[in-house]
Write a protein that holds these residues in place. Structure first.
Motif, mmCIF file in Angstrom:
data_model
loop_
_atom_site.group_PDB
_atom_site.id
_atom_site.type_symbol
_atom_site.label_atom_id
_atom_site.label_comp_id
_atom_site.label_asym_id
_atom_site.label_seq_id
_atom_site.Cartn_x
_atom_site.Cartn_y
_atom_site.Cartn_z
ATOM 1 N N VAL A 53 -0.727 86.988 11.790
ATOM 2 C CA VAL A 53 -1.060 87.902 10.692
ATOM 3 C C VAL A 53 -0.459 89.261 11.028
ATOM 4 O O VAL A 53 -0.619 89.754 12.129
ATOM 5 C CB VAL A 53 -2.585 88.068 10.515
ATOM 6 N N LEU A 110 0.843 92.463 3.772
ATOM 7 C CA LEU A 110 0.300 91.457 4.678
ATOM 8 C C LEU A 110 1.224 90.258 4.682
ATOM 9 O O LEU A 110 1.547 89.709 3.624
ATOM 10 C CB LEU A 110 -1.094 91.006 4.224
ATOM 11 N N HIS A 117 -1.302 83.232 8.431
ATOM 12 C CA HIS A 117 -2.716 83.296 8.052
ATOM 13 C C HIS A 117 -3.075 84.488 7.156
ATOM 14 O O HIS A 117 -4.251 84.818 7.024
ATOM 15 C CB HIS A 117 -3.594 83.301 9.303
ATOM 16 N N ALA A 118 -2.091 85.111 6.527
ATOM 17 C CA ALA A 118 -2.370 86.264 5.668
ATOM 18 C C ALA A 118 -3.332 85.882 4.538
ATOM 19 O O ALA A 118 -4.290 86.600 4.258
ATOM 20 C CB ALA A 118 -1.079 86.846 5.101
ATOM 21 N N VAL A 127 -6.900 85.438 5.855
ATOM 22 C CA VAL A 127 -7.583 86.708 6.109
ATOM 23 C C VAL A 127 -8.115 87.267 4.796
ATOM 24 O O VAL A 127 -9.278 87.659 4.700
ATOM 25 C CB VAL A 127 -6.638 87.717 6.795
ATOM 26 N N SER A 139 -9.207 89.710 10.677
ATOM 27 C CA SER A 139 -8.006 89.122 11.302
ATOM 28 C C SER A 139 -8.241 88.620 12.718
ATOM 29 O O SER A 139 -7.383 87.907 13.265
ATOM 30 C CB SER A 139 -6.884 90.161 11.330
ATOM 31 N N TYR A 170 -7.447 85.093 13.917
ATOM 32 C CA TYR A 170 -6.082 84.609 13.703
ATOM 33 C C TYR A 170 -5.059 85.274 14.612
ATOM 34 O O TYR A 170 -3.883 84.928 14.592
ATOM 35 C CB TYR A 170 -5.672 84.822 12.246
#
Length: 159
Positions: free
Chosen positions: A3, A90, A94-95, A98, A154, A157
């Motif tokens: 992220v 972002l 994994h954006a 989140v 976050s 991640y």
């Protein structure tokens, strides 16, 4: 890192009210809940006759872009709201995960080009779905809270 969140440098932001029309500065107008890009700007649909025009980083001065828009025949009003919101990008695997911690929008099915006004962790945002991630516009007064929330959301991640 899976992220990555980066605050983008100052970007010109202009609210534009239209009488009618299909384009602004040669860029097609977006439909509801979408945005279009071209000629150094993003155009976000904010309502039936309201658009937010974002100048891309360092592409145009606010006053120059405002003057160009004011010359368009379909434009009723142009208001500089550049100081109203901060812009964050972002990206990473994994954006979306989140953002899902605090946002009710199903980002798994939101296509590229989606633009919505929504809440993220009780904070009003404008969310843009891009090819390489997301752009989040947050009111300046909520930016510290947003950054703290983002860091917390976050943690699981970050490797």
């Amino acid at each position: 890192m899976t992220v990555d969140a980066v605050e983008e440098p100052f970007r010109t932001q202009l609210t534009v009210r239209l009488r009618q029309g299909d384009t602004l500065l040669g860029v097609p107008l977006p439909g509801p809940c979408t945005f279009t890009s071209g000629n150094g700007i993003d155009i976000l649909w904010m309502g039936p006759d309201e658009y937010l025009v974002l100048g891309l980083e360092l592409s145009r001065e606010s006053s120059d872009l405002e003057a160009e828009l004011s010359r368009e025949s379909s434009v009723l009003a142009v208001v500089d709201v550049s100081a109203q919101r901060n812009v964050y990008r972002l990206t990473g695997v994994h954006a979306a995960d989140v953002l899902a911690h605090g946002c009710a929008i199903d980002l798994e099915v939101a296509p590229v080009g989606t633009c919505v006004q929504t809440l993220l962790a009780r904070t009003g945002i404008v969310l843009m779905v891009r090819e390489d991630g997301f752009t989040v516009l947050v009111r300046q007064s909520f930016s510290d809270y947003f950054r703290a929330w983002l860091a917390d959301a976050s943690l699981e991640y970050v490797s």
